[in-house]
Design a protein around this motif. Structure first.
Motif, PDB file in Angstrom:
ATOM      1  N   ILE A 204       0.688  -1.233   0.059  1.00 50.73           N
ATOM      2  CA  ILE A 204       0.016  -0.016  -0.136  1.00 50.73           C
ATOM      3  C   ILE A 204       0.963   1.385   0.037  1.00 50.73           C
ATOM      4  N   GLU A 205       0.496   2.257  -0.848  1.00 47.62           N
ATOM      5  CA  GLU A 205       1.441   3.381  -0.922  1.00 47.62           C
ATOM      6  C   GLU A 205       0.848   4.040   0.373  1.00 47.62           C
ATOM      7  N   LEU A 206       1.994   4.470   1.096  1.00 45.99           N
ATOM      8  CA  LEU A 206       1.691   5.125   2.391  1.00 45.99           C
ATOM      9  C   LEU A 206       2.415   6.584   2.534  1.00 45.99           C
ATOM     10  N   ARG A 207       2.988   6.992   1.574  1.00 41.48           N
ATOM     11  CA  ARG A 207       3.721   8.403   1.672  1.00 41.48           C
ATOM     12  C   ARG A 207       2.916   9.518   2.069  1.00 41.48           C
ATOM     13  N   ASN A 208       1.710   9.720   1.740  1.00 41.22           N
ATOM     14  CA  ASN A 208       0.702  10.474   2.237  1.00 41.22           C
ATOM     15  C   ASN A 208       0.338  10.489   3.507  1.00 41.22           C
ATOM     16  N   GLU A 209       0.140   9.254   4.069  1.00 40.69           N
ATOM     17  CA  GLU A 209      -0.503   8.835   5.264  1.00 40.69           C
ATOM     18  C   GLU A 209       0.631   8.733   6.772  1.00 40.69           C
ATOM     19  N   ILE A 210       1.873   8.323   6.215  1.00 39.60           N
ATOM     20  CA  ILE A 210       2.652   7.845   7.132  1.00 39.60           C
ATOM     21  C   ILE A 210       3.828   8.815   6.848  1.00 39.60           C
ATOM     22  N   LYS A 211       4.206   9.777   7.712  1.00 38.78           N
ATOM     23  CA  LYS A 211       5.632  10.878   7.430  1.00 38.78           C
ATOM     24  C   LYS A 211       6.539  10.528   8.229  1.00 38.78           C
ATOM     25  N   PHE A 212       7.668  10.835   8.071  1.00 39.10           N
ATOM     26  CA  PHE A 212       8.842  10.733   8.556  1.00 39.10           C
ATOM     27  C   PHE A 212       8.778  11.928   9.643  1.00 39.10           C
TER      28      PHE A 212
END
Length: 212
Positions: A204-212
């Motif tokens: 699942i693409e999570l770049r927008n939901e889980i950030k560093f």
């Protein structure tokens, strides 16, 4: 996976109950009947996401913490998971919806149970499952109300761990000693490794939901 990713974004942004199958089909530019060919019901789609997310969160522990005891690994994982939810409101929104469903809560417990048994947490399966269900369900209920209760994320994580291992018959002092031994891993360095691992391994693409 295009369907799963699109549905995940809709669920995370709008809430599971407010997203209909037609909304997902329209967002994917496909017919509702084609969507239902792959996912007959909305809960099947959510279940697919849930399993993918849970499995990807355990990869870090399986790859980076193999020299640690099962107890240490579970405590570090819990700390990282709650920090991730605390720092990422969108993914917390998604997980809160999951815990509102007894069926999906049970599924979370089963996925975690498989991982606990795989890393060698000792005890009968029925006992581990009962302890896990009690600790996680109660702990997450507190977590979602943490601001109202003025409870720290660290404290909630510790209480979940303590409740789980106390029900497995561990001594309170021993549990506290193990918890203290994990303190050096609760840093930005290890947490960022954990998040990077999720991004790398999750389908699942999570770049927008889980950030560093």
């Amino acid at each position: 996976m295009e369907i799963v990713n699109t549905a995940f974004r809709l669920f995370a942004e709008n809430g599971y109950n407010d997203v209909q199958m037609k909304d997902i089909a329209d967002a994917c530019d496909i017919s509702k009947s084609l969507l239902q060919h792959y996912f007959p019901k909305k809960i099947v789609l959510l279940s697919t996401m849930l399993n993918e997310l849970m499995v990807s969160t355990f990869i870090y522990g399986n790859e980076k913490m193999t020299t640690l005891s099962p107890e240490q690994r579970t405590m570090i994982q819990m700390s990282f998971l709650l920090r991730m939810l605390d720092e990422n409101p969108t993914i917390e929104h998604f997980i809160r919806d999951v815990f509102e469903s007894p069926e999906l809560t049970t599924e979370i417990v089963l996925v975690i149970l498989d991982w606990l048994e795989a890393i060698g947490v000792s005890g009968e399966t029925a006992v581990i499952r009962y302890a896990l269900n009690f600790a996680v369900s109660g702990g997450m209920a507190v977590f979602f109300k943490r601001k109202l209760l003025r409870a720290s994320v660290e404290g909630i994580s510790q209480n979940i761990d303590q409740a789980f291992y106390l029900l497995l018959g561990e001594d309170t002092q021993q549990i506290n000693q193990i918890y203290l031994s994990t303190a050096k891993y609760n840093t930005d360095h290890y947490y960022h490794e954990f998040i990077a691992c999720i991004h790398q391994h999750s389908a699942i693409e999570l770049r927008n939901e889980i950030k560093f």
